[in-house]
Motif scaffolding. Structure first.
Motif, short mmCIF file in Angstrom:
data_model
loop_
_atom_site.label_atom_id
_atom_site.label_comp_id
_atom_site.label_asym_id
_atom_site.label_seq_id
_atom_site.Cartn_x
_atom_site.Cartn_y
_atom_site.Cartn_z
N HIS A 102 4.09 -75.31 -33.92
CA HIS A 102 4.50 -74.46 -35.05
C HIS A 102 4.10 -75.09 -36.38
O HIS A 102 3.60 -74.40 -37.28
N ARG A 103 4.32 -76.40 -36.51
CA ARG A 103 3.95 -77.07 -37.76
C ARG A 103 2.44 -77.07 -37.96
O ARG A 103 1.96 -76.85 -39.09
N TRP A 104 1.67 -77.33 -36.90
CA TRP A 104 0.22 -77.34 -37.05
C TRP A 104 -0.32 -75.95 -37.36
O TRP A 104 -1.27 -75.80 -38.14
N CYS A 105 0.27 -74.93 -36.79
CA CYS A 105 -0.11 -73.56 -37.17
C CYS A 105 0.19 -73.31 -38.65
O CYS A 105 -0.60 -72.66 -39.36
N ALA A 106 1.32 -73.84 -39.11
CA ALA A 106 1.67 -73.68 -40.53
C ALA A 106 0.66 -74.38 -41.42
O ALA A 106 0.29 -73.86 -42.49
#
Length: 666
Positions: A102-106
């Motif tokens: 989720h963080r890397w997608c963000a």
């Protein structure tokens, strides 16, 4: 040299292979999504001639923004992800890392958003404002850059998105999440206007029809369904059945709501307390098991919400303590009458500091002058029962709902009260407790249960995969031990059930979910390494481990506590002195047993553990077995342990020993 490199590569692929495969596939999809729009607008007649490559690059970034926005929602659909954990052919997918993904997608979402904004600000808008041919191609009247930036639909929605995304990203930093979780939680709900602005941003259709709704419809709908499920679950009020404040933690025993039918040890729930905030939900690991008729959590007092919850519970705990006092006294006598009395000191006075947990220091006999004179009664008797009939009319008691008047003491001065335990030990009760307080304490349960708590869950966590390993290594710091305590309880149940197969169906019922996830036999061994800084954590951990059957701790589980004193100064000195006293007690006063667990094979050490030695010994003891390493603690500790696990696994790969590593993420 080549053989060593091969072994290291093999272990690295075994530990990290699925993650790299998923990352490679996902990045390839991102690149493909960017390339499709880049090629499309590059080949579009007149676009490059009028706008250069600003528009193709901006449109490629827009495609990446839409694509990653889908995964931003899908990766926080926790109920769906928990269900996917049971799909066998998805076991290779690192679902445990969903928040990392989720963080890397963000990050990619923000980078693509920045690229899209820069291209329009430096290329598209200046060209439209200054080149009549570009305006004619898009059928626009003469416009200024101010109009394009702040009045047109693409302009004002774009800048609004920039502001909202900056606020959301800034409050998502690790430092903010840890210290001001409430701020992180509230600003993360800016996703609602962000989704609306994304859908509105392309409605002007200057360079093509709007596309956002095609990407956002399904993931946003799925996420909305999960949030509606949370609203439905939150409609079930959950009462607090018991609570305890132990050092810097708060333990709560909650009703088990009807929607929590099965769960696996190691999983977690979200808690909400409407009287503190009707919007905040906090992830908390369960310390209970599926066999328990209740839910138990332990919360560290860290942050505004946890301190507010503790302050909400503590007044009820004061009454609860007084109620427990009165109950202990009443239980000794027939009829359940309220008792205030004196006892003669025992012939052998107990002393403080003994290993006997039932021993209590006897300070002094309660002064008889503090009791009202009752006709026909003598303070020299071993006990004095005060009934309503024995009091004069002037000593009217306190009326309570559904009960007789309660007598009061003659003076408000502090009084030492005593009770006799079932073993005959004389125990002093709290100084200053009056019969009035004891009677009022009957409302303690109602006061505690009046605190409204809402539960959402249960959700999957990495540690629930402990059943897949022969040997388990749990590593935790402080209150990070909570998910592992639930697993220890479940292992205890499995061990005791295996030793009594004939009585299993009656005494040890197994829920369908637990039976589905449980191995055919309990783990051969569990090593629990707990790192703690001070005496406060030692107190509640000793109480938690004291509830585990000693036979299980002796035969299956080894507990290794480390008093680190990492803060230096006085804290380091205190932790060292505590460890020194425990070591002396183990050698001289506790028959060689660890005071933390009460068994011989567990220990309390001072300082930090040497992980290479620990894991090499583990590999030597269990050759050819599957060893699962689970960590719940700071990122630095997880990284340190992971590097050692990878190094040791490469050394023993020829022996067939397989190491697996997982870190808790909420």
């Amino acid at each position: 040299m080549l053989a060593q490199l091969r072994r290291r590569a093999q272990i690295y692929w075994r530990l990290e292979g699925p993650k790299f495969v998923c990352a490679a596939v996902w990045l390839a999809l991102v690149a493909w999504w960017f390339a499709t729009n880049w090629i499309r607008f590059t080949n579009m007649k007149g676009v490059v001639a009028l706008f250069g490559y600003w528009v193709p690059f901006a449109k490629g970034c827009a495609n990446v923004v839409m694509f990653t926005s889908m995964f931003l929602f899908l990766l926080v659909c926790r109920t769906t992800l928990t269900k996917l954990r049971s799909v066998r052919w998805l076991h290779w997918v690192p679902i445990n890392k969903h928040l990392v993904w989720h963080r890397w997608c963000a990050y990619i979402f923000l980078a693509a958003s920045a690229g899209h904004t820069i291209c329009h600000c430096l290329g598209t808008f200046p060209t439209l404002a200054n080149d009549p041919r570009a305006r004619a191609a898009l059928k626009l009247p003469p416009v200024s850059q101010v109009y394009l930036h702040f009045i047109s639909v693409p302009g004002w929605t774009g800048w609004a998105l920039v502001v909202l995304l900056a606020a959301l990203a800034g409050t998502s930093a690790v430092a903010v999440r840890r210290k001001r979780y409430e701020l992180f939680w509230y600003t993360h709900h800016l996703f609602v206007p962000i989704v609306a602005l994304l859908a509105l941003h392309g409605t002007a259709a200057l360079l093509g029809p709007p596309q956002a709704w095609k990407y956002l419809a399904v993931p946003v709908a799925l996420y909305a369904i999960e949030r509606m499920l949370r609203v439905h679950r939150a409609s079930w009020p959950v009462r607090i059945q018991a609570a305890a404040v132990q050092a810097d933690t708060l333990e709560l025993v909650l009703d088990r709501p009807p929607f929590v039918t099965h769960y696996v040890p190691g999983q977690y729930v979200f808690l909400q307390v409407p009287s503190i905030s009707p919007w905040q939900w906090h992830p908390i690991s369960l310390t209970s098991t599926d066999a328990d008729p209740f839910l138990t959590v332990r919360i560290k007092k860290l942050g505004d919400w946890s301190h507010a919850l503790t302050q909400l519970v503590e007044p009820a705990l004061v009454l609860e303590d007084a109620e427990a006092e009165a109950d202990k006294v009443d239980a000794k006598f027939n009829g359940g009458k309220s008792v205030v009395g004196t006892v003669q000191p025992p012939s052998r006075q107990t002393t403080a500091g003994t290993a006997d947990l039932d021993a209590t220091t006897l300070l002094a006999a309660p002064p008889a002058a503090h009791l009202r004179e009752v006709s026909g009664a003598s303070t020299a008797r071993s006990s004095l029962t005060v009934s309503d009939a024995s009091l004069p009319d002037s000593a009217a008691g306190i009326k309570t709902d559904g009960g007789p008047p309660v007598p009061v003491l003659a003076t408000p001065r502090p009084m030492s009260r005593y009770m006799i335990s079932a073993t005959g030990t004389v125990k002093p009760l709290a100084v200053g407790t009056t019969v009035d307080t004891a009677r009022r304490a009957q409302r303690a349960a109602l006061a505690l249960q009046s605190i409204d708590v809402r539960v959402d869950g249960v959700f999957g966590a990495p540690s629930q995969d402990f059943v897949d390993h022969d040997h388990i290594v749990f590593i935790a710091t402080g209150v990070g031990a909570t998910p592992f305590l639930a697993i220890l309880k479940d292992i205890e149940r499995q061990v005791l059930a295996a030793r009594a197969p004939a009585r299993r169906s009656v005494l040890f019922p197994t829920s369908p979910t637990t039976a589905a996830h449980a191995p055919t036999a309990p783990p051969r061994r569990v090593d629990f390494y707990w790192l703690n800084r001070d005496q406060a954590g030692f107190q509640w951990m000793a109480a938690a481990l004291g509830a585990v059957d000693r036979r299980v701790l002796r035969d299956v589980v080894r507990v290794h506590a480390f008093l680190t004193g990492a803060r230096g100064g006085q804290a380091t000195l205190s932790s060292f002195l505590l460890w020194w006293g425990l070591a002396l007690a183990k050698r001289r006063g506790a028959a060689g047993k660890c005071l933390l667990t009460g068994v011989r094979d567990s220990s309390v050490s001072w300082g930090r553990p040497h992980w290479p030695t620990i894991f090499r010994q583990t590999a030597a003891l269990f050759p050819g077995k599957k060893v699962g390493v689970f960590v719940c603690g700071p990122k630095q500790l997880a990284r340190e342990v992971y590097e050692v696990v990878r190094e040791v696994a490469a050394e023993v790969v020829d022996d067939g020993t397989v190491f697996a590593f997982a870190k808790e993420n909420f």
